[in-house]
Scaffold this active site. Sequence first.
Site, PDB file in Angstrom:
ATOM      1  N   HIS A  56      -9.558 -14.228 -33.884  1.00 55.33           N
ATOM      2  CA  HIS A  56      -8.634 -15.037 -34.663  1.00 55.33           C
ATOM      3  C   HIS A  56      -9.321 -15.472 -35.952  1.00 55.33           C
ATOM      4  O   HIS A  56     -10.553 -15.607 -36.014  1.00 55.33           O
ATOM      5  CB  HIS A  56      -8.170 -16.244 -33.859  1.00 55.33           C
ATOM      6  CG  HIS A  56      -7.035 -15.935 -32.933  1.00 55.33           C
ATOM      7  ND1 HIS A  56      -6.785 -16.659 -31.793  1.00 55.33           N
ATOM      8  CD2 HIS A  56      -6.070 -14.979 -32.982  1.00 55.33           C
ATOM      9  CE1 HIS A  56      -5.719 -16.165 -31.183  1.00 55.33           C
ATOM     10  NE2 HIS A  56      -5.273 -15.141 -31.886  1.00 55.33           N
ATOM     11  N   ASP A  87      -9.805 -18.106 -37.519  1.00 55.29           N
ATOM     12  CA  ASP A  87     -10.644 -19.299 -37.587  1.00 55.29           C
ATOM     13  C   ASP A  87     -11.965 -19.109 -36.849  1.00 55.29           C
ATOM     14  O   ASP A  87     -12.766 -20.044 -36.765  1.00 55.29           O
ATOM     15  CB  ASP A  87      -9.901 -20.521 -37.040  1.00 55.29           C
ATOM     16  CG  ASP A  87      -9.375 -20.319 -35.626  1.00 55.29           C
ATOM     17  OD1 ASP A  87      -8.935 -19.195 -35.314  1.00 55.29           O
ATOM     18  OD2 ASP A  87      -9.394 -21.282 -34.840  1.00 55.29           O
ATOM     19  N   HIS A  88     -12.239 -17.889 -36.371  1.00 62.04           N
ATOM     20  CA  HIS A  88     -13.447 -17.642 -35.593  1.00 62.04           C
ATOM     21  C   HIS A  88     -14.381 -16.580 -36.193  1.00 62.04           C
ATOM     22  O   HIS A  88     -15.588 -16.801 -36.272  1.00 62.04           O
ATOM     23  CB  HIS A  88     -13.076 -17.214 -34.166  1.00 62.04           C
ATOM     24  CG  HIS A  88     -12.502 -18.322 -33.354  1.00 62.04           C
ATOM     25  ND1 HIS A  88     -13.217 -19.004 -32.397  1.00 62.04           N
ATOM     26  CD2 HIS A  88     -11.273 -18.884 -33.367  1.00 62.04           C
ATOM     27  CE1 HIS A  88     -12.456 -19.942 -31.863  1.00 62.04           C
ATOM     28  NE2 HIS A  88     -11.271 -19.885 -32.431  1.00 62.04           N
ATOM     29  N   HIS A 148     -13.788 -14.113 -30.128  1.00 60.05           N
ATOM     30  CA  HIS A 148     -12.574 -13.324 -30.336  1.00 60.05           C
ATOM     31  C   HIS A 148     -12.301 -13.278 -31.833  1.00 60.05           C
ATOM     32  O   HIS A 148     -13.088 -13.816 -32.627  1.00 60.05           O
ATOM     33  CB  HIS A 148     -11.389 -13.880 -29.547  1.00 60.05           C
ATOM     34  CG  HIS A 148     -10.933 -15.247 -29.928  1.00 60.05           C
ATOM     35  ND1 HIS A 148     -11.726 -16.366 -29.814  1.00 60.05           N
ATOM     36  CD2 HIS A 148      -9.743 -15.698 -30.431  1.00 60.05           C
ATOM     37  CE1 HIS A 148     -11.061 -17.438 -30.215  1.00 60.05           C
ATOM     38  NE2 HIS A 148      -9.850 -17.054 -30.605  1.00 60.05           N
TER      39      HIS A 148
END
Length: 290
Positions: free
Chosen positions: A81, A83-84, A79
Site C-alpha cells: 500500500h 503508505d508503506h 505489503h
Amino acid sequence: MTAEHPPRPYGTSERLEPLVRRVLARNPSPFTYTGTQSYVVGAGDAVAVIDPGPLEEEHLDALVEAVGDARIAAICCTHTHRDHSPAAAPLAERTGAPIVGCAPLALSDEGPRLDASFDDAYRPDRVLGHGESVEGPDWTLTAVATPGHTSNHLCFALEESGALFTGDHVMGWSTSVVVPPDGDMAQYMDSLKHLHDREDRVYYPAHGPAVEKPRQLVRGMIGHRRQRERQILRQLEQDRGVIEDMVPHMYKGTDERLWPAAGRSVLAHLIDLERRGEVARSGNVWTLTT
C-alpha cells in the site's frame, strides 16, 4: 486527527527497546491514524528498516538520520500500500540497500478495487517466503505470511526479542480493512488464528501504539469479525440486502468518511459467506440461502 492524540514526534527516532527504533511519517488520516511508523531494527553497524513509508522527503531524511553511520542491510516491506512501500526505492538509491520482503502485488482484474492505494512501482531485490529470514549482526527478522488485508502481506518476527512487526494486519487502534478482490476475509481470519497460536511478546504495528498483550487483542479481533458476520446475517434477515443500506446500521458512531471502506469489509464478509453457501447474490442484492 483530533486533539485527543498526544503530540506526534514526526521526524524523530524513538527507541522502543534495545534493538528497535521508530520513526513516524507525517501522513495522518482516518486510515493511517497518526501516520505510518517505520522501524529501524538493530543496534550495530548494520540495521534493517521496516516499512519505509510514503514518498515524503522529510520522512526519508529522518530515516537516513536515524540510521546514521550504520549500513542498511535490508529495507523490508510488509505489503505494498502507498503508505508503506513507496519510500523503499529512493531509500535504496540513497544507501545502496536491498529491498527485501513481500512480493509485488499481482493486481486482479475481477471487479472494482482501489488501485490507487497500491504501489505498482515496488520492485524487491528478494522476496521472502513464510519462515525465511534476513539477518544482521545482532538481529534476525523472520517472515510470517499473513494474507488477508492484502494477498502479499507479511509480518516480521524479531527473533532476538520476541517482537512482531505486524504492518496493517493487527493494529491496536483499529481493525484492518479487507478490500476484495485482493483482500480476502477467510485468509484474514486464518492469519489471525495463526498469530494467536504464536507466542510473540509485543506487536509493533505500522499505525498506532505498540500492542503489549498480543494474544488478548487477536482473540478480541477474531471475536469482533465473527460479530460482524452475525450482524450481516441479521441485516439480511431484515431484508437489507444492499451493502450501502447495511453500513449505516452496522457502523453507527463511525466516522462517515470510513463508511466506503467499511462497505468493502462487509463485501469481504459476504463473499466468504457466499463461498460457504450461507448467502447468495443477484447483482448487488444479497439474500440468505436458508
